[in-house]
Design a protein around this motif. Structure first.
Motif, PDB file in Angstrom:
ATOM      1  N   GLY A  98       0.811  -1.211   0.000  1.00  0.00           N
ATOM      2  CA  GLY A  98       0.000   0.000   0.000  1.00  0.00           C
ATOM      3  C   GLY A  98       0.842   1.259   0.000  1.00  0.00           C
ATOM      4  O   GLY A  98       2.059   1.226   0.215  1.00  0.00           O
ATOM      5  N   ARG A 110       4.657   2.519  -3.026  1.00  0.00           N
ATOM      6  CA  ARG A 110       4.044   1.361  -2.365  1.00  0.00           C
ATOM      7  C   ARG A 110       5.087   0.671  -1.487  1.00  0.00           C
ATOM      8  O   ARG A 110       5.643  -0.364  -1.835  1.00  0.00           O
ATOM      9  CB  ARG A 110       3.498   0.391  -3.406  1.00  0.00           C
ATOM     10  CG  ARG A 110       2.290   0.912  -4.159  1.00  0.00           C
ATOM     11  CD  ARG A 110       1.813  -0.105  -5.175  1.00  0.00           C
ATOM     12  NE  ARG A 110       0.666   0.394  -5.925  1.00  0.00           N
ATOM     13  CZ  ARG A 110       0.143  -0.210  -6.978  1.00  0.00           C
ATOM     14  NH1 ARG A 110       0.657  -1.351  -7.399  1.00  0.00           N
ATOM     15  NH2 ARG A 110      -0.887   0.303  -7.606  1.00  0.00           N
ATOM     16  N   SER A 143     -16.242  -3.294   3.312  1.00  0.00           N
ATOM     17  CA  SER A 143     -16.236  -1.840   3.255  1.00  0.00           C
ATOM     18  C   SER A 143     -17.296  -1.253   4.178  1.00  0.00           C
ATOM     19  O   SER A 143     -18.471  -1.611   4.092  1.00  0.00           O
ATOM     20  CB  SER A 143     -16.501  -1.376   1.818  1.00  0.00           C
ATOM     21  OG  SER A 143     -16.478   0.035   1.726  1.00  0.00           O
ATOM     22  N   ASP A 158     -13.986   0.730   0.265  1.00  0.00           N
ATOM     23  CA  ASP A 158     -13.687   0.243  -1.073  1.00  0.00           C
ATOM     24  C   ASP A 158     -14.256   1.225  -2.088  1.00  0.00           C
ATOM     25  O   ASP A 158     -15.472   1.379  -2.206  1.00  0.00           O
ATOM     26  CB  ASP A 158     -14.301  -1.148  -1.267  1.00  0.00           C
ATOM     27  CG  ASP A 158     -14.078  -1.682  -2.675  1.00  0.00           C
ATOM     28  OD1 ASP A 158     -13.258  -1.104  -3.414  1.00  0.00           O
ATOM     29  OD2 ASP A 158     -14.737  -2.674  -3.027  1.00  0.00           O
ATOM     30  N   GLU A 160     -14.322   1.413  -5.675  1.00  0.00           N
ATOM     31  CA  GLU A 160     -14.179   0.774  -6.978  1.00  0.00           C
ATOM     32  C   GLU A 160     -12.820   0.090  -7.120  1.00  0.00           C
ATOM     33  O   GLU A 160     -12.114   0.247  -8.126  1.00  0.00           O
ATOM     34  CB  GLU A 160     -14.387   1.782  -8.105  1.00  0.00           C
ATOM     35  CG  GLU A 160     -15.791   2.402  -8.108  1.00  0.00           C
ATOM     36  CD  GLU A 160     -16.006   3.354  -9.260  1.00  0.00           C
ATOM     37  OE1 GLU A 160     -15.018   3.706  -9.936  1.00  0.00           O
ATOM     38  OE2 GLU A 160     -17.158   3.751  -9.486  1.00  0.00           O
ATOM     39  N   GLY A 161     -12.458  -0.683  -6.121  1.00  0.00           N
ATOM     40  CA  GLY A 161     -11.226  -1.459  -6.179  1.00  0.00           C
ATOM     41  C   GLY A 161     -10.040  -0.826  -5.488  1.00  0.00           C
ATOM     42  O   GLY A 161      -9.020  -1.494  -5.261  1.00  0.00           O
ATOM     43  N   LEU A 162     -10.114   0.470  -5.171  1.00  0.00           N
ATOM     44  CA  LEU A 162      -9.078   1.109  -4.373  1.00  0.00           C
ATOM     45  C   LEU A 162      -9.542   1.099  -2.917  1.00  0.00           C
ATOM     46  O   LEU A 162     -10.509   1.773  -2.557  1.00  0.00           O
ATOM     47  CB  LEU A 162      -8.816   2.541  -4.831  1.00  0.00           C
ATOM     48  CG  LEU A 162      -7.806   3.314  -3.974  1.00  0.00           C
ATOM     49  CD1 LEU A 162      -6.435   2.641  -4.000  1.00  0.00           C
ATOM     50  CD2 LEU A 162      -7.697   4.760  -4.416  1.00  0.00           C
ATOM     51  N   TRP A 163      -8.860   0.324  -2.113  1.00  0.00           N
ATOM     52  CA  TRP A 163      -9.214   0.193  -0.708  1.00  0.00           C
ATOM     53  C   TRP A 163      -8.417   1.183   0.126  1.00  0.00           C
ATOM     54  O   TRP A 163      -7.265   1.513  -0.195  1.00  0.00           O
ATOM     55  CB  TRP A 163      -8.923  -1.220  -0.226  1.00  0.00           C
ATOM     56  CG  TRP A 163      -9.852  -2.259  -0.754  1.00  0.00           C
ATOM     57  CD1 TRP A 163      -9.792  -2.857  -1.990  1.00  0.00           C
ATOM     58  CD2 TRP A 163     -10.984  -2.826  -0.084  1.00  0.00           C
ATOM     59  NE1 TRP A 163     -10.813  -3.758  -2.121  1.00  0.00           N
ATOM     60  CE2 TRP A 163     -11.563  -3.767  -0.976  1.00  0.00           C
ATOM     61  CE3 TRP A 163     -11.556  -2.633   1.165  1.00  0.00           C
ATOM     62  CZ2 TRP A 163     -12.680  -4.514  -0.636  1.00  0.00           C
ATOM     63  CZ3 TRP A 163     -12.677  -3.384   1.515  1.00  0.00           C
ATOM     64  CH2 TRP A 163     -13.228  -4.304   0.612  1.00  0.00           C
ATOM     65  N   PHE A 179      -4.648   0.941  -1.026  1.00  0.00           N
ATOM     66  CA  PHE A 179      -4.079  -0.239  -1.666  1.00  0.00           C
ATOM     67  C   PHE A 179      -5.088  -0.877  -2.608  1.00  0.00           C
ATOM     68  O   PHE A 179      -6.297  -0.605  -2.556  1.00  0.00           O
ATOM     69  CB  PHE A 179      -3.640  -1.262  -0.612  1.00  0.00           C
ATOM     70  CG  PHE A 179      -4.759  -1.778   0.268  1.00  0.00           C
ATOM     71  CD1 PHE A 179      -5.393  -2.984  -0.012  1.00  0.00           C
ATOM     72  CD2 PHE A 179      -5.183  -1.060   1.383  1.00  0.00           C
ATOM     73  CE1 PHE A 179      -6.415  -3.462   0.794  1.00  0.00           C
ATOM     74  CE2 PHE A 179      -6.201  -1.534   2.197  1.00  0.00           C
ATOM     75  CZ  PHE A 179      -6.835  -2.733   1.896  1.00  0.00           C
ATOM     76  N   THR A 180      -4.581  -1.740  -3.479  1.00  0.00           N
ATOM     77  CA  THR A 180      -5.410  -2.625  -4.276  1.00  0.00           C
ATOM     78  C   THR A 180      -5.137  -4.048  -3.807  1.00  0.00           C
ATOM     79  O   THR A 180      -4.274  -4.280  -2.954  1.00  0.00           O
ATOM     80  CB  THR A 180      -5.089  -2.502  -5.774  1.00  0.00           C
ATOM     81  OG1 THR A 180      -3.764  -2.993  -6.012  1.00  0.00           O
ATOM     82  CG2 THR A 180      -5.198  -1.052  -6.229  1.00  0.00           C
ATOM     83  N   LEU A 181      -5.872  -4.993  -4.382  1.00  0.00           N
ATOM     84  CA  LEU A 181      -5.749  -6.387  -3.951  1.00  0.00           C
ATOM     85  C   LEU A 181      -4.795  -7.189  -4.831  1.00  0.00           C
ATOM     86  O   LEU A 181      -4.806  -8.424  -4.791  1.00  0.00           O
ATOM     87  CB  LEU A 181      -7.129  -7.046  -3.929  1.00  0.00           C
ATOM     88  CG  LEU A 181      -8.145  -6.394  -2.991  1.00  0.00           C
ATOM     89  CD1 LEU A 181      -9.464  -7.145  -3.028  1.00  0.00           C
ATOM     90  CD2 LEU A 181      -7.602  -6.317  -1.560  1.00  0.00           C
ATOM     91  N   GLU A 182      -3.951  -6.499  -5.575  1.00  0.00           N
ATOM     92  CA  GLU A 182      -2.968  -7.198  -6.409  1.00  0.00           C
ATOM     93  C   GLU A 182      -1.945  -7.911  -5.525  1.00  0.00           C
ATOM     94  O   GLU A 182      -1.262  -7.267  -4.716  1.00  0.00           O
ATOM     95  CB  GLU A 182      -2.237  -6.219  -7.326  1.00  0.00           C
ATOM     96  CG  GLU A 182      -1.181  -6.884  -8.191  1.00  0.00           C
ATOM     97  CD  GLU A 182      -0.385  -5.870  -9.006  1.00  0.00           C
ATOM     98  OE1 GLU A 182       0.522  -6.301  -9.734  1.00  0.00           O
ATOM     99  OE2 GLU A 182      -0.674  -4.661  -8.911  1.00  0.00           O
TER     100      GLU A 182
END
Length: 289
Positions: A98, A110, A143, A158, A160-163, A179-182
């Motif tokens: 993150g 990150r 979320s 959350d 739209e994918g950016l947490w 962060f994202t979930l990558e």
């Protein structure tokens, strides 16, 4: 498992280090207990950087430092070790990365590592390496709902994918990191760790820090100033000498170094970074870190 194996994890030694004697079955209550015991017994610190030592992420080095030498570390060290222990116990773990947002409005690299842990199709955010402002316990990857943890309240959002992980501070929700979930691979962690521990602009080179926390007290050392918070009260102490610093490290954080040990922080940045930390500026070591 053979101790000579690079993936060897001495789970018994780790559990002794964090004072844990409970059940080891992969379950939410076990994850919560291990997380709490880790963050309340292993301090957050970047002292090796200020001793001119490299920060190594292989499991043998991490266990030698954090477990057997009873030292601390920062996010890459702490969460790498925690992930390895969880996996050895049968948890499914994904490493994430993150961008720290606390005390800054600029885009940061990150360089914060933390974990997703999946149990029976429920996913938890676990993070034992964010320092004094971080989680005591993991929180579900959902979320919105707040998570009350002693004197802190957290939530995940959350967008739209950016947490974003947030903390309620003086009645205002403040971002800790986004962060994202990558999933992150070991090489991603190595690159982030190298930047954090060697880049001239890294706050970890400019600020020596050690932090510990329990539900009752939080202690934060930045350069030569020690802040101790108990409830709503706080004390601030300036450390006058290198020898006094060694005493503080032992008495406040349980970290022992040989007499005569000296930690180097560039003099030109000492006053600037300490003042910025007090004011919440961007020169402070990020994320409560």
């Amino acid at each position: 498992m053979n101790p000579a194996d690079p993936n060897f994890v001495d789970v018994n030694a780790y559990l002794d280090r964090i004072g844990d004697t409970g059940d080891r079955t992969p379950a939410p209550e076990v994850l919560e207990r291990l997380h709490f015991n880790h963050v309340t017994r292993i301090p957050f610190e970047n002292l090796d950087i200020h001793l001119g030592r490299p920060i190594r992420l292989d499991l043998a080095s991490l266990q030698s430092k954090l477990v057997w030498s009873r030292r601390g570390g920062y996010c890459f060290e702490q969460n790498t070790l925690f992930a390895a222990v969880l996996e050895e116990l049968g948890f499914h773990v994904t490493r994430l990365a993150g961008r720290v947002r606390l005390r800054t409005h600029r885009a940061t690299p990150r360089t914060h590592m933390f974990l997703n842990v999946t149990l029976k199709q429920t996913t938890w955010l676990a993070d034992v390496g964010f320092g004094g402002e971080g989680l005591f316990r993991p929180i579900p990857m959902v979320s919105g709902p707040p998570s009350h943890q002693h004197d802190r309240t957290f939530r995940l959002l959350d967008d739209e994918g950016l947490w974003v992980l947030q903390s309620l501070m003086e009645g205002v929700w403040s971002d800790l990191y986004g962060f994202t979930l990558e999933p992150q691979h070991s090489i991603d962690c190595e690159v982030g760790n190298y930047y954090t521990s060697t880049h001239p602009e890294s706050p970890f080179l400019r600020t020596l820090t050690v932090q510990s926390r329990t539900p009752e007290v939080r202690q934060v050392l930045r350069n030569r100033e020690l802040e101790v918070r108990r409830g709503a009260g706080a004390t601030l102490r300036t450390i006058a000498s290198d020898d006094e610093l060694l005493v503080v490290l032992t008495e406040c954080f349980g970290l022992r170094f040989p007499p005569g040990t000296r930690f180097e922080t560039p003099v030109s940045t000492l006053a600037t970074d300490t003042a910025s930390a007090r004011a919440g500026g961007t020169s402070a070591v990020p994320g409560g870190q």
